[in-house]
Design an enzyme around this catalytic site. Structure first.
Site, PDB file in Angstrom:
ATOM      1  N   THR A 292       0.853  -1.191   0.000  1.00  0.00           N
ATOM      2  CA  THR A 292       0.000   0.000   0.000  1.00  0.00           C
ATOM      3  C   THR A 292       0.885   1.237   0.000  1.00  0.00           C
ATOM      4  O   THR A 292       1.941   1.253   0.628  1.00  0.00           O
ATOM      5  CB  THR A 292      -0.912   0.002   1.233  1.00  0.00           C
ATOM      6  OG1 THR A 292      -1.811  -1.102   1.144  1.00  0.00           O
ATOM      7  CG2 THR A 292      -1.716   1.289   1.333  1.00  0.00           C
TER       8      THR A 292
ATOM      9  N   GLY B 201       6.350  -0.717  -0.400  1.00  0.00           N
ATOM     10  CA  GLY B 201       7.202   0.440  -0.178  1.00  0.00           C
ATOM     11  C   GLY B 201       7.628   0.531   1.278  1.00  0.00           C
ATOM     12  O   GLY B 201       7.354  -0.353   2.089  1.00  0.00           O
ATOM     13  N   ALA B 202       8.300   1.621   1.602  1.00  0.00           N
ATOM     14  CA  ALA B 202       8.716   1.883   2.982  1.00  0.00           C
ATOM     15  C   ALA B 202       8.812   3.387   3.179  1.00  0.00           C
ATOM     16  O   ALA B 202       9.096   4.133   2.238  1.00  0.00           O
ATOM     17  CB  ALA B 202      10.058   1.225   3.298  1.00  0.00           C
ATOM     18  N   ASP B 203       8.564   3.831   4.386  1.00  0.00           N
ATOM     19  CA  ASP B 203       8.720   5.246   4.718  1.00  0.00           C
ATOM     20  C   ASP B 203      10.160   5.570   5.091  1.00  0.00           C
ATOM     21  O   ASP B 203      10.630   6.683   4.872  1.00  0.00           O
ATOM     22  CB  ASP B 203       7.771   5.618   5.853  1.00  0.00           C
ATOM     23  CG  ASP B 203       6.318   5.437   5.448  1.00  0.00           C
ATOM     24  OD1 ASP B 203       5.896   6.054   4.456  1.00  0.00           O
ATOM     25  OD2 ASP B 203       5.608   4.654   6.102  1.00  0.00           O
TER      26      ASP B 203
ATOM     27  N   GLU C  83       0.046  -4.982   6.170  1.00  0.00           N
ATOM     28  CA  GLU C  83       1.318  -5.117   5.453  1.00  0.00           C
ATOM     29  C   GLU C  83       2.270  -6.067   6.181  1.00  0.00           C
ATOM     30  O   GLU C  83       2.941  -6.890   5.553  1.00  0.00           O
ATOM     31  CB  GLU C  83       1.961  -3.744   5.296  1.00  0.00           C
ATOM     32  CG  GLU C  83       1.238  -2.842   4.309  1.00  0.00           C
ATOM     33  CD  GLU C  83       1.742  -1.419   4.310  1.00  0.00           C
ATOM     34  OE1 GLU C  83       1.573  -0.748   3.282  1.00  0.00           O
ATOM     35  OE2 GLU C  83       2.292  -0.976   5.342  1.00  0.00           O
TER      36      GLU C  83
END
Length: 262
Positions: free
Chosen positions: A33, A90-92, A111
């Protein structure tokens, strides 16, 4: 959509495009997401439509499920899949050990469940997500609505004993009302600035009654695929200890993005 993308969207696109190399027909694929994961879903949808790729996707949010169906991916639940070949998300933030902060989109619970139920987790990101130490991005924790303020006080008390630079906690909002996750929970964002010991932090937070899950992903990510605005993609596989550089020609192909919806 326009064929010209911003530098950040170009970086996300080439990372997503390269990550598709990990997907083969017959696979069950966890679909992340967020904005970068959305590029992946669209790229996979293009392969399904144009090249006959046959996969089953397990989305990590209702938003991703809708997008996957819209682009023609066969969507199933995790219970139906039971186990996945790969999850791509994804990743922050991520650090040199491929520890992650996730949850900026409010879906880190699903996730983490999906990524943990996979043979491999591939993270796709632009270069800005790489950090020396996690914590500049607020760490999200999903909490039950019941007793949420009591849970907040317990979180604040726990943070007093943690190696962090900040201890502010805020309830995530959606306009004038609290943000509600797909599971009907609240999210608190922890503004820590620096997390000295992510593993200790993750364990401590998940021991607090009322905390459902935190956004630290420790020992889950296997590969990070990092895109750059130039079209360069850096691939690091922490399991095999390998690194690779791939270059996409994004200047000469005017139609490279033409089939991707926004």
């Amino acid at each position: 959509m326009p064929t010209e993308l911003s530098p950040i969207d170009t970086a996300k696109f080439v990372a997503a495009k390269q990550a598709c190399e990990y997907v083969e027909s017959g696979m069950k694929v966890g679909l992340g997401t967020g904005s970068t994961a959305a590029w992946l879903v669209q790229c996979l949808g293009e392969l399904v439509r144009d090249e006959g790729l046959k996969i089953q996707g397990v989305p990590t949010s209702s938003r991703t499920a809708k997008l996957a169906r819209d682009v023609g991916i066969d969507v199933i639940t995790l219970d139906e899949a039971k186990w996945l070949d790969v999850t791509i998300d994804g990743a922050d933030e991520y650090d040199s050990e491929l520890c992650l902060i996730k949850g900026g989109g409010g879906a880190h619970l699903q996730e983490k469940v999906v990524a943990t139920a996979s043979d491999r987790m591939i993270v796709i990101a632009d270069a800005s997500k790489k950090v020396d130490t996690l914590g500049a991005f607020p760490l999200p924790i999903e909490v039950l609505q019941f007793g949420a303020r009591t849970t907040e006080e317990l979180v604040v008390e726990t943070l007093r004993n943690m190696d962090v630079l900040g201890r502010d906690v805020s309830l995530r909002m959606a306009g004038d009302a609290p943000f509600i996750t797909d599971e009907g929970n609240f999210i608190f964002d922890l503004h820590l600035k620096r997390i000295g010991n992510p593993r200790q932090m993750s364990l401590a937070l998940n021991q607090i009654p009322g905390v459902v899950e935190n956004g630290l992903f420790i020992d889950i990510c296997d590969v990070v695929v990092v895109g750059h605005a130039s079209g360069q993609v850096d691939v690091r596989d922490i399991t095999n200890g390998t690194s690779e550089v791939i270059r996409f020609d994004v200047q000469d192909d005017e139609n490279i993005f033409a089939d991707l919806a926004d």
